[in-house]
Design a protein around this motif. Structure first.
Motif, PDB file in Angstrom:
ATOM      1  N   GLY A 152       0.844  -1.171  -0.025  1.00 10.74           N
ATOM      2  CA  GLY A 152      -0.014   0.033   0.115  1.00 10.74           C
ATOM      3  C   GLY A 152       0.888   1.273   0.028  1.00 10.74           C
ATOM      4  N   SER A 153       0.243   2.430  -0.140  1.00  8.23           N
ATOM      5  CA  SER A 153       0.930   3.761  -0.360  1.00  8.23           C
ATOM      6  C   SER A 153      -0.260   4.758   0.018  1.00  8.23           C
ATOM      7  CB  SER A 153       1.370   3.992  -1.562  1.00  8.23           C
ATOM      8  OG  SER A 153       2.012   5.277  -1.826  1.00  8.23           O
ATOM      9  N   LYS A 154       0.544   5.886   0.589  1.00  5.97           N
ATOM     10  CA  LYS A 154      -0.736   6.943   1.024  1.00  5.97           C
ATOM     11  C   LYS A 154      -0.839   7.742  -0.138  1.00  5.97           C
ATOM     12  CE  LYS A 154       0.780   7.475   6.014  1.00  5.97           C
ATOM     13  NZ  LYS A 154       1.511   8.274   6.978  1.00  5.97           N
ATOM     14  N   GLN A 155       0.211   7.711  -1.319  1.00  4.30           N
ATOM     15  CA  GLN A 155      -0.129   8.276  -2.449  1.00  4.30           C
ATOM     16  C   GLN A 155      -1.221   7.715  -3.392  1.00  4.30           C
ATOM     17  OE1 GLN A 155       3.599   9.491  -4.371  1.00  4.30           O
ATOM     18  NE2 GLN A 155       4.557   8.180  -3.182  1.00  4.30           N
ATOM     19  N   SER A 156      -1.706   8.422  -4.323  1.00  2.46           N
ATOM     20  CA  SER A 156      -2.909   7.993  -5.191  1.00  2.46           C
ATOM     21  C   SER A 156      -2.410   7.280  -6.223  1.00  2.46           C
ATOM     22  CB  SER A 156      -3.687   9.395  -5.520  1.00  2.46           C
ATOM     23  OG  SER A 156      -2.858  10.023  -6.368  1.00  2.46           O
TER      24      SER A 156
ATOM     25  N   GLN B 224      -0.675   9.506  -8.589  1.00  5.61           N
ATOM     26  CA  GLN B 224       0.705   9.782  -8.533  1.00  5.61           C
ATOM     27  C   GLN B 224       1.496   8.684  -8.635  1.00  5.61           C
ATOM     28  OE1 GLN B 224      -0.434  11.151  -4.450  1.00  5.61           O
ATOM     29  NE2 GLN B 224      -0.001  13.136  -4.857  1.00  5.61           N
TER      30      GLN B 224
ATOM     31  N   SER C 287      -7.403   1.637  -5.507  1.00  2.02           N
ATOM     32  CA  SER C 287      -7.601   2.320  -4.238  1.00  2.02           C
ATOM     33  C   SER C 287      -8.771   1.888  -3.625  1.00  2.02           C
ATOM     34  CB  SER C 287      -7.714   3.954  -4.767  1.00  2.02           C
ATOM     35  OG  SER C 287      -8.095   4.454  -3.619  1.00  2.02           O
TER      36      SER C 287
ATOM     37  N   ASP D 123     -10.485   3.900  -1.243  1.00  2.00           N
ATOM     38  CA  ASP D 123     -10.871   5.063  -0.645  1.00  2.00           C
ATOM     39  C   ASP D 123     -11.014   6.408  -1.896  1.00  2.00           C
ATOM     40  OD1 ASP D 123      -8.133   5.759  -1.327  1.00  2.00           O
ATOM     41  OD2 ASP D 123      -7.793   6.175   1.010  1.00  2.00           O
TER      42      ASP D 123
ATOM     43  N   LYS E  62      -7.752   8.467  -2.820  1.00  4.05           N
ATOM     44  CA  LYS E  62      -6.958   9.081  -2.049  1.00  4.05           C
ATOM     45  C   LYS E  62      -5.705   8.494  -1.469  1.00  4.05           C
ATOM     46  CE  LYS E  62     -10.903  11.088   0.313  1.00  4.05           C
ATOM     47  NZ  LYS E  62     -11.936  11.394   1.732  1.00  4.05           N
ATOM     48  N   SER E  63      -5.592   7.032  -1.688  1.00  2.14           N
ATOM     49  CA  SER E  63      -4.534   6.127  -1.395  1.00  2.14           C
ATOM     50  C   SER E  63      -4.639   4.985  -2.173  1.00  2.14           C
ATOM     51  CB  SER E  63      -4.379   5.860   0.132  1.00  2.14           C
ATOM     52  OG  SER E  63      -5.355   5.081   0.640  1.00  2.14           O
ATOM     53  N   THR E  64      -3.494   4.185  -2.082  1.00  3.75           N
ATOM     54  CA  THR E  64      -3.348   2.938  -3.055  1.00  3.75           C
ATOM     55  C   THR E  64      -3.319   1.749  -1.912  1.00  3.75           C
ATOM     56  OG1 THR E  64      -2.369   4.160  -4.443  1.00  3.75           O
ATOM     57  CG2 THR E  64      -2.074   1.695  -4.686  1.00  3.75           C
TER      58      THR E  64
END
Length: 209
Positions: free
Chosen positions: A112-116, A119, A163, A165, A168-170
């Motif tokens: 996972g990642s906080k980036q979309s 991105q 994603s 959400d 918003k994130s991955t």
């Protein structure tokens, strides 16, 4: 007493009789056909097909069968269906399944990642350092590209970031690899992995699996 002329005639008849008997013997041996040895059909042996599968026509997605695979971690188990026969040398959060010939592959990254997704598409495009890189698609969290590998020649990669959400994130990255002529089959493998992907859902979380 036979005259010399009569004696000669009898010898000629005797010779013909011997010839007929000899000819009849040949006919009997050959089953009634004196030319049987020449008329017998010639057996043509076709070469056995090669045991090496042909990949010249590209990966046929319609012919693939799938099997469920489990990976991820004990706290965050993940599963998806991958083509039957494709094996991974490792499990965990980044398993990579490769077909027996090494031509095609399917990789997951469940960290996972906080980036979309968008991105991460841009980041991956900038990070690819391959000869003859050509980006064919970079929309909706999907990156499709071709390049030339020094050892294997022309290659194609398709990476999708998923994603949970609304972008918003991955949560997961899925990547398939092969050759340009395999595009239809690679898209089928990527879509099947996406459709069968199951992720853990935290208590109180209403996101779909």
């Amino acid at each position: 007493m036979l005259t010399p002329r009569h004696q000669a005639l009898l010898m000629t008849l005797a010779g013909m009789t011997v010839g007929v008997v000899a000819f009849g013997t040949v006919v009997a041996v050959n089953g009634g056909n004196p030319f049987a040895a020449h008329d017998a059909p010639v057996s043509i042996v076709s070469p056995s097909p090669s045991s090496t599968p042909s990949h010249g026509d590209g990966l046929a997605g319609d012919n693939l069968q799938y099997v469920l695979q489990n990976f991820g971690t004990d706290d965050d188990p993940v599963s998806a269906e991958v083509p039957t026969g494709w094996k991974s040398s490792q499990g965990g959060t980044r398993p990579k399944y490769v077909d027996p010939t090494g031509v095609w592959q399917l990789r997951f990254d469940t960290r996972g990642s906080k980036q979309s997704p968008d991105q991460l598409v841009k980041n991956r495009e900038r990070s690819i350092d391959e000869k003859d890189l050509r980006v064919l698609n970079r929309d909706d969290g999907l990156l499709v590209y071709t390049y030339t590998d020094k050892a294997r020649g022309p290659r194609m990669g398709l990476s999708r970031w998923i994603s949970l959400d609304n972008g918003k994130s991955t949560a997961v990255e899925i990547t398939v690899g092969g050759r340009p002529q395999d595009e239809a089959g690679l898209r089928a493998v990527l879509q099947h992995a996406t459709d069968t992907l199951k992720l853990p859902v935290a208590p109180g979380d209403n996101r779909p699996n």
